[in-house]
Design an enzyme around this catalytic site. Sequence first.
Site, PDB file in Angstrom:
ATOM      1  N   GLU A   1       0.781  -1.231   0.000  1.00 60.06           N
ATOM      2  CA  GLU A   1       0.000   0.000   0.000  1.00 60.06           C
ATOM      3  C   GLU A   1       0.817   1.288   0.000  1.00 60.06           C
ATOM      4  OE1 GLU A   1      -2.965  -0.453   3.075  1.00 60.06           O
ATOM      5  OE2 GLU A   1      -4.055  -1.942   1.901  1.00 60.06           O
TER       6      GLU A   1
ATOM      7  N   GLU B   1      -5.614  -7.548  -1.692  1.00 58.03           N
ATOM      8  CA  GLU B   1      -6.457  -7.382  -0.509  1.00 58.03           C
ATOM      9  C   GLU B   1      -7.810  -6.825  -0.913  1.00 58.03           C
ATOM     10  OE1 GLU B   1      -4.794  -5.089   2.662  1.00 58.03           O
ATOM     11  OE2 GLU B   1      -2.803  -5.991   2.477  1.00 58.03           O
TER      12      GLU B   1
END
Length: 535
Positions: free
Chosen positions: A198, A340
């Site tokens: 991320e 995810e």
Amino acid sequence: MFRPKALGGALTALATLAAGVLLATAVSTSPAVAAGTGTGYLHTNGSQIVDSTGATVRLTGINWFGMETDNKTFHGLWSSNPWRGQLDTMARLGYNTLRVPYSNDALKPGATATGINDFVNPDLIGLSPLQILDKVIAYAGSKGMRIILDRHRPTSAGQSPLWYTPTVSEATWINDWKMLAQRYAGNPTVIGADLHNEPHAEGTNPAATGACWGCGDTARDWRLAAERAGNAILGVQPNWLIFVEGVSCPSGGLSNVWDNDPSNDEDCGWWGGNLSKAGQFPVRLSVANRLVYSPHEYATSVYRQTWFDAPDYPANMPAIWDKYFGYLYKQNIAPIMMGEFGSTLVDPKDKVWLEKLMAYTGTGVTGMSFTYWSWNPNSGDTGGIALDDWTNVNTTKQAILQPYLIPPAGGGPTGGPTGGPTGGPTGGPTTPPPGACTATYRQVNAWQGGFQGELTVKNTGSAAVNPWSVTWTWPSGVTLGSGWNATVSQSGTTVTAAAPSHAPSLAAGGSVTVGFTANGTASAPGAVKLSGASC
């Protein structure tokens, strides 16, 4: 929350896609289908992931986190469910891949794993985080599962917008990746590296300090950093896939909606979820056919993005996904592996979101790959597939995911039997006498046009059956989708489950459970036989 993901700063609404823009669909030529996760190492071919034989593979996996936290190993090892039992459940449910988040702290010499129930997991006593990871990889591989390693955090303290921090340098990041690539070289269970979790914006434009895409600043351009790390890894292990996440805002900074300067405003998505610039600025690797783009995607339980309250929700979502990452798959540029995605499903909008997202990934082996967040029930903003006892399962979530799961093949990632050990004294298979077996069947799930079941066969004879095989019949029109814990195939109305190479013998009094998914009306197996003997 255990794992905060809410985005700081103002977020601008997603800009409307230009009218008339058409995304070309990926070319499909009815590729060969690999059972489970295929054979050998994996590589890419256009928008598909394929195995060493060229057969198409779809990774349908799950995240099991903890190694990135202060515990430095998998969470749930404190529960009453042994670590192998948890992996057994994941494989049985149909998750063929395990994404393993870690922090560089867990890789340091002298790192100590904590939060382990020694009574339940005595085989983990005294092991380092890496030694526990070794055991998980070995056991997952024996079940045909694959492993993706995910550098989730530089330290256990938290995530970072850039791939380096004042205390963890880029050189440490790359050197640790090279160490892992060397450690698991030659083990095709471990298929690749998710380089950094991320990357995201920090600072307010025009004073951006976070991860950008294509800006050219070597200190902030995530695309360039991914190339440096990816190529360093491929120099050590050229067979690995390199998984590259997106950013949140391509500029690397949050929009300033108050300065009335539209040049500072841009589309911002989830941390790691924005690959809108990857088509214009692709990641360039030194080994061809190794790049997989890996966006993240979440629902309102993580952050209430503007699109969730649009008047045309959820019909608006496919265009948003197309813009942020789907175009790479649809234009046959590269595979997508959603690293995810998840939700607590508390808000009714989230259930609709998950159903819509799974449909968007496509059905069958040619659909987009994914690893669901998460197995763990202790993810504060999403919950997990496992319930708080780390044993039972959230059936609502599982039912939505189930039709898209392709369970691992029991023979492991290097394929099925290669001749196998011999059985009786003369080398031939041993067969129990008639009636020396019993069979029980359990329907696990069903959906429109298909079902999932488990057939358990017990050897009630006085001698081992080596190698064992189980056969059964189905009514006409019922066809095998996938199977696990054996090499499962179908000819006409007869299904054969042959012993996997790692477990060819079925001891006297022992039992084996063959799992499968099938197409057609839910039907119990008939005329079950163990190595030719009727049960």
